[in-house]
Design an enzyme around this catalytic site. Structure first.
Site, PDB file in Angstrom:
ATOM      1  N   GLY A 224      22.080  -3.676 -22.983  1.00  0.00           N
ATOM      2  CA  GLY A 224      21.357  -3.322 -24.194  1.00  0.00           C
ATOM      3  C   GLY A 224      22.197  -3.400 -25.463  1.00  0.00           C
ATOM      4  O   GLY A 224      23.269  -3.965 -25.513  1.00  0.00           O
ATOM      5  N   CYS A 249      33.600  -6.266 -23.194  1.00  0.00           N
ATOM      6  CA  CYS A 249      32.225  -6.650 -23.514  1.00  0.00           C
ATOM      7  C   CYS A 249      31.481  -5.577 -24.322  1.00  0.00           C
ATOM      8  O   CYS A 249      31.668  -5.497 -25.522  1.00  0.00           O
ATOM      9  CB  CYS A 249      31.486  -7.061 -22.241  1.00  0.00           C
ATOM     10  SG  CYS A 249      30.173  -8.230 -22.589  1.00  0.00           S
ATOM     11  N   HIS A 334      34.720 -11.426 -19.927  1.00  0.00           N
ATOM     12  CA  HIS A 334      34.930 -10.631 -18.712  1.00  0.00           C
ATOM     13  C   HIS A 334      36.160 -11.128 -17.956  1.00  0.00           C
ATOM     14  O   HIS A 334      36.047 -12.008 -17.093  1.00  0.00           O
ATOM     15  CB  HIS A 334      33.692 -10.694 -17.821  1.00  0.00           C
ATOM     16  CG  HIS A 334      32.561  -9.858 -18.319  1.00  0.00           C
ATOM     17  ND1 HIS A 334      32.364  -8.563 -17.924  1.00  0.00           N
ATOM     18  CD2 HIS A 334      31.594 -10.124 -19.231  1.00  0.00           C
ATOM     19  CE1 HIS A 334      31.310  -8.053 -18.553  1.00  0.00           C
ATOM     20  NE2 HIS A 334      30.826  -8.982 -19.351  1.00  0.00           N
ATOM     21  N   GLU A 336      37.548  -9.799 -15.594  1.00  0.00           N
ATOM     22  CA  GLU A 336      37.397  -9.482 -14.156  1.00  0.00           C
ATOM     23  C   GLU A 336      36.516 -10.511 -13.462  1.00  0.00           C
ATOM     24  O   GLU A 336      36.303 -10.458 -12.253  1.00  0.00           O
ATOM     25  CB  GLU A 336      36.829  -8.075 -13.979  1.00  0.00           C
ATOM     26  CG  GLU A 336      35.315  -7.950 -14.107  1.00  0.00           C
ATOM     27  CD  GLU A 336      34.803  -8.111 -15.543  1.00  0.00           C
ATOM     28  OE1 GLU A 336      35.631  -8.167 -16.471  1.00  0.00           O
ATOM     29  OE2 GLU A 336      33.574  -8.176 -15.723  1.00  0.00           O
TER      30      GLU A 336
HETATM   31  N1  LIG Z   1      28.226  -7.468 -20.380  1.00  0.00           N
HETATM   32  C1  LIG Z   1      28.105  -6.563 -21.398  1.00  0.00           C
HETATM   33  O1  LIG Z   1      28.831  -5.563 -21.466  1.00  0.00           O
HETATM   34  C2  LIG Z   1      27.010  -6.844 -22.403  1.00  0.00           C
HETATM   35  C3  LIG Z   1      27.150  -6.036 -23.656  1.00  0.00           C
HETATM   36  C4  LIG Z   1      25.862  -6.003 -24.474  1.00  0.00           C
HETATM   37  N2  LIG Z   1      24.786  -5.394 -23.700  1.00  0.00           N
HETATM   38  C5  LIG Z   1      25.476  -7.429 -24.866  1.00  0.00           C
HETATM   39  O2  LIG Z   1      24.510  -7.957 -24.346  1.00  0.00           O
HETATM   40  O3  LIG Z   1      26.173  -8.037 -25.667  1.00  0.00           O
END
Ligand SMILES: NC(=O)CC[C@H](N)C(=O)O
Length: 358
Positions: A224, A249, A334, A336
């Site tokens: 979100g 992220c 990411h 990871e």
């Molecule tokens: N993978 C995430 O942490 C996504 C972060 C955030 N919800 C976005 O869409 O940018």
């Protein structure tokens, strides 16, 4: 396979064959481009509130292996594929994609022209969608898609954050993790670096975190709009002058917001395993795993003390930030992986360990 329809809020309806349970699944329709890793993606809590469409045409061909999951269950609200393979062939396969969606009470649809739908999404942006399996009632599916709140209006983190804190003792520095929907492999990487961890639900108050007396704070990925994660933003704000702070992220977005920056919703986001990230100091371009539909607004960072250290050469979006004076760093991608390349895994997590305390 039962008849099914996929309805978009703009009135477009696609017919296909149902996967998973009979009923309705709905969410913001997003496309992801990895060739493999559908188990990891479907169980990534960041996809809560979204219907996940894979651009790779054949999904399910190596079955489902539960050890690859990035959380305890499917988190994407629905699945759209060109072709669902229901007779997987892999030594680790414990289930198939249809069974997996049934276990998670989710609907999916196959037989969709995912290339056309992806092209449309790239051109016009993401839209709300609804999948209806069994009773393929187009009007009803359209209503479901149209009545769904915008993702910017939904509090999704509370649906994926743990209900209570838990401890993972170790000999290294004490790390408080704000779990806003953390993927398993983030936790695995921090455990591997011997952090003495306490994982907190995203709405945990400052006092409770202070009682743990952490040496560092980590903010995880999550679903979100980051602007709705007010509790997490306040926690980061409180510890800005006290602790090294890191994020991935959703974490970079929350850290930027906490220091007075802004975020914005992208047209269709980055979701795949081939997103380039250019490091401004070394000039190296890393290939990264990404899954985000919001981003940090670079122009909002002046006065926050934050500088941008990595950007995406495709569209200049912010990929990493660092505070000029304080030990605060975060990445949009990411490291990871799961799914995707691990090129930046050691680079990021070893740096976190070094800055957080030798
Ligand atoms: N993978 C995430 O942490 C996504 C972060 C955030 N919800 C976005 O869409 O940018």
């Amino acid at each position: 396979m039962k008849d099914a329809v996929l309805a978009l809020e703009d009135g477009t309806v696609f017919e296909g064959k149902g996967i998973g349970v009979e009923g309705v699944s709905k969410g913001e329709l997003v496309f992801a481009t990895p060739y493999t890793g559908y188990e990891e993606a479907l169980t990534d809590p960041s996809y809560k509130g979204q219907v996940l469409m894979f651009t790779y045409p054949l999904i399910g061909n190596y079955g489902i292996s539960y050890k690859n999951m990035q959380s305890d269950s499917m988190k994407a609200d629905g699945l759209v594929v060109r072709e669902a393979c229901l007779n997987p062939s892999h030594r680790n396969a414990e289930s198939d994609i249809d069974e997996f969606l049934k276990e998670n009470d989710a609907c999916g649809i196959s037989g969709i022209d995912t290339r056309l739908l992806t092209t449309r999404t790239r051109k016009e942006g993401t839209v709300k969608s609804a999948i209806m399996v069994g009773e393929a009632d187009k009007e009803k599916a359209l209503e479901e898609a149209k009545n769904l709140p915008e993702i910017t209006e939904r509090d999704l983190v509370e649906k994926v954050s743990p209900n209570s804190p838990y401890r993972i003792k170790n000999d290294g520095p004490k790390m408080a993790i704000l779990d806003t929907g953390m993927k398993k492999n983030i936790l695995n990487n921090l455990k591997k670096r011997e952090f003495d961890i306490k994982v907190f639900p995203s709405d945990t108050g400052i006092k409770e975190i202070e009682k743990f007396e952490p040496d560092t704070l980590f903010v995880s990925n999550g679903p979100g709009d980051p602007r709705r994660a007010r509790s997490a933003i306040n926690v980061v704000k409180h510890f800005v002058d006290e602790l090294p702070i890191f994020g991935i992220c959703f974490g970079i977005q929350i850290i930027a917001l906490a220091l007075g920056g802004q975020t914005y919703k992208m047209k269709f986001g980055h979701r795949g395993g081939n997103q380039p990230v250019k490091d401004h100091e070394t000039g190296v371009v890393h290939i990264t795993s990404q899954n985000h539909g919001f981003a940090v607004d670079e122009s909002s960072l002046s006065g926050t003390g934050l500088e941008v250290t990595q950007t995406n050469p495709n569209d200049d979006t912010v990929e990493a930030i660092r505070h000029r004076k304080k030990p605060i760093e975060a990445v949009q991608y990411h490291p990871e992986a799961c799914p995707g390349p691990r090129d930046t895994e050691e680079l990021f997590f070893d740096r976190v360990r070094k800055i957080a305390g030798g």
